[in-house]
Write an enzyme that holds these catalytic residues in place. Structure first.
Site, short mmCIF file in Angstrom:
data_model
loop_
_atom_site.label_atom_id
_atom_site.label_comp_id
_atom_site.label_asym_id
_atom_site.label_seq_id
_atom_site.Cartn_x
_atom_site.Cartn_y
_atom_site.Cartn_z
N GLU A 35 0.82 -1.23 0.00
CA GLU A 35 0.00 0.00 0.00
C GLU A 35 0.85 1.27 0.00
O GLU A 35 1.72 1.47 0.85
CB GLU A 35 -0.92 -0.01 1.22
CG GLU A 35 -1.91 1.15 1.19
CD GLU A 35 -2.88 1.14 2.37
OE1 GLU A 35 -3.19 0.05 2.89
OE2 GLU A 35 -3.30 2.23 2.77
N LYS A 212 -7.45 -0.81 11.22
CA LYS A 212 -6.84 -1.20 9.94
C LYS A 212 -5.52 -0.45 9.76
O LYS A 212 -4.52 -1.00 9.31
CB LYS A 212 -7.81 -0.90 8.80
CG LYS A 212 -7.42 -1.49 7.45
CD LYS A 212 -6.48 -0.61 6.67
CE LYS A 212 -6.12 -1.23 5.34
NZ LYS A 212 -5.17 -0.41 4.58
N ASP A 228 2.77 -15.31 10.79
CA ASP A 228 1.42 -15.51 10.28
C ASP A 228 0.58 -14.26 10.58
O ASP A 228 0.07 -14.10 11.70
CB ASP A 228 0.84 -16.76 10.96
CG ASP A 228 -0.55 -17.11 10.48
OD1 ASP A 228 -1.22 -16.25 9.87
OD2 ASP A 228 -0.98 -18.25 10.74
N HIS A 325 -1.12 10.98 0.50
CA HIS A 325 -1.15 9.80 -0.36
C HIS A 325 -0.97 10.18 -1.82
O HIS A 325 -0.67 9.33 -2.65
CB HIS A 325 -2.52 9.13 -0.27
CG HIS A 325 -2.65 8.20 0.90
ND1 HIS A 325 -3.60 7.23 0.96
CD2 HIS A 325 -1.95 8.08 2.03
CE1 HIS A 325 -3.49 6.56 2.09
NE2 HIS A 325 -2.50 7.07 2.76
C1 MEV Z 1 -5.34 3.42 5.36
O1 MEV Z 1 -4.68 2.26 4.93
C2 MEV Z 1 -5.32 3.52 6.85
C3 MEV Z 1 -6.13 4.67 7.45
O2 MEV Z 1 -7.47 4.62 6.94
C4 MEV Z 1 -6.12 4.50 8.93
C5 MEV Z 1 -7.04 5.43 9.68
O3 MEV Z 1 -8.04 5.90 9.10
O4 MEV Z 1 -6.78 5.64 10.88
C6 MEV Z 1 -5.56 6.01 7.02
#
Ligand code: MEV
Length: 375
Positions: A35, A212, A228, A325
């Site tokens: 990513e 995430k 893992d 990004h």
């Molecule tokens: C993207 O991979 C992860 C984020 O969405 C985490 C978050 O929102 O805290 C930027």
């Protein structure tokens, strides 16, 4: 390593600057991830936290849970008593049998406990927990073999019938806790990060995304070191929902110019056994980290999780995530076209201008810019 393999699927292997945990420097952080911007965000935040913060970590317990499940106990009163009556025998058999090697390394089966659960239909389930100290290995195979080895013995002792045996990836017997204290941070920023972490405690739609982001960093080291990452993910999400509501895995609290972050969870990884020893890049990744035990590796993974979270929250509560990004995202958009390398360079500049005015860019913009360049 796997069946039906027809080749290799490569992913980028990156490194981030080292971090110091409990006063010990881990000189280089290996990360395997596809990513865009995760590594850039992490590096920026590591540099910031290295100069403004300290990281401490601890681990409670040393066990790993293997389970033997009895879905429908006939004699509920007798079940627990019958298992506990032969506990010492079971421990000895397991430690002389499938866990012999682990005992030689200072580990082995440490305890056997029993849980009873009432089902919706009124029947009672029995679960035997076999607590294994796997030392520096994750030890999944040994735990599973041990439970399967003990299964006929506990069936005979209880007179009940077991259905399945497997380790639990929700290992509450060994919880890793990482704390980061950042000093001299902008007060407003610190407060905004605290508020962002509160949101993730109360809205589970946000909590999932918050977590995430944490897992972006944690998984990337797991993958690089041949661990893992699905097991890590499953355990961490189970932990996030431990009180009945899914919540953010980290908590940030600010006080003036100080910001403290805490992350806890079952980070069960190994530095021996499994793929860690047979994949040359996993071995290299472990050397970069200079970890001497699975506990130290868990500390690094937890610390990178919370720093990655800091990076995401800082971006979200200031410029927004899109800006950081964007440059790599634009490059990736152009890679989806048939632009040549020189065309990509020119098109990138034009796309950046579009982003600055419109504040968003789509795949169509990439195609249109290319058309314009070519005409
Ligand atoms: C993207 O991979 C992860 C984020 O969405 C985490 C978050 O929102 O805290 C930027």
């Amino acid at each position: 390593m796997i069946e039906n393999s027809v080749g290799y699927f490569q992913l980028p292997f990156a490194v981030a600057p080292g971090i110091t945990i409990n006063g010990k420097l881990h000189p280089l952080i290996p990360l395997v991830i596809e990513e865009t911007s995760v590594v850039a965000g992490l590096c920026k935040s590591i540099l910031f936290t290295n100069s403004h913060g300290t990281i401490s970590a601890s681990q409670s317990g040393d066990g790993f849970i293997g389970q033997i499940h009895f879905p429908n106990i006939k004699n509920v009163e007798n079940f627990e008593l019958s298992i506990l009556a032969c506990k010492d025998y079971l421990l000895t058999k397991a430690n002389q049998g499938p866990c012999e090697n682990m005992v030689q390394r200072g580990g082995g089966v440490k305890d056997i406990t029993v849980r009873l659960i009432t089902r919706n239909d009124g029947k009672t389930m029995g679960v035997i927990h076999v607590l294994v100290d796997t030392k520096d290995a994750m030890g999944a195979n040994t735990i599973n073999q041990t439970c399967e080895y003990l299964k006929p013995m506990v069936e005979a002792a209880s007179g009940e019938q077991a259905l399945l045996c497997i380790l639990s990836n929700y290992n509450t017997e060994k919880i890793t806790k990482v704390e980061i204290t950042i000093e001299g941070i902008d007060e407003t920023l610190a407060k905004r990060i605290e508020e962002a972490s509160v949101i993730a405690q109360f809205d589970h739609y946000r909590a999932v995304t918050h977590n995430k982001g944490i897992m972006n960093g944690m998984d990337a080291i797991c993958l690089a070191t041949g661990n893992d990452w699905r097991a890590l993910e499953a355990g961490m999400h189970g932990f996030a929902a431990r009180n009945g509501q899914y919540r953010g895995l980290s908590n940030w609290v600010s006080e003036g110019k100080q910001l403290k972050g805490i992350l806890e969870g079952p980070i069960n990884v190994g530095i021996v056994g499994g793929v860690t020893n047979i994949h040359p890049l996993a071995a290299l990744a472990l050397r970069c980290l200079k970890v001497e035990s699975s506990t130290e590796l868990a500390y690094v993974i937890g610390a990178i999780g919370i720093i990655q979270n800091f990076a995401a929250l800082r971006a979200l509560v200031t410029d927004g995530i899109a800006k950081g990004h964007m440059r790599l995202h634009l490059k990736n958009l152009l890679k989806q076209t048939d632009a040549t390398e020189p065309e990509q360079e020119k098109a990138l500049k034009l796309l950046e201008k579009i982003f600055d005015t419109k504040h968003y860019v789509s795949a169509n913009d990439a195609h249109n810019v290319l058309k314009e360049l070519r005409s």
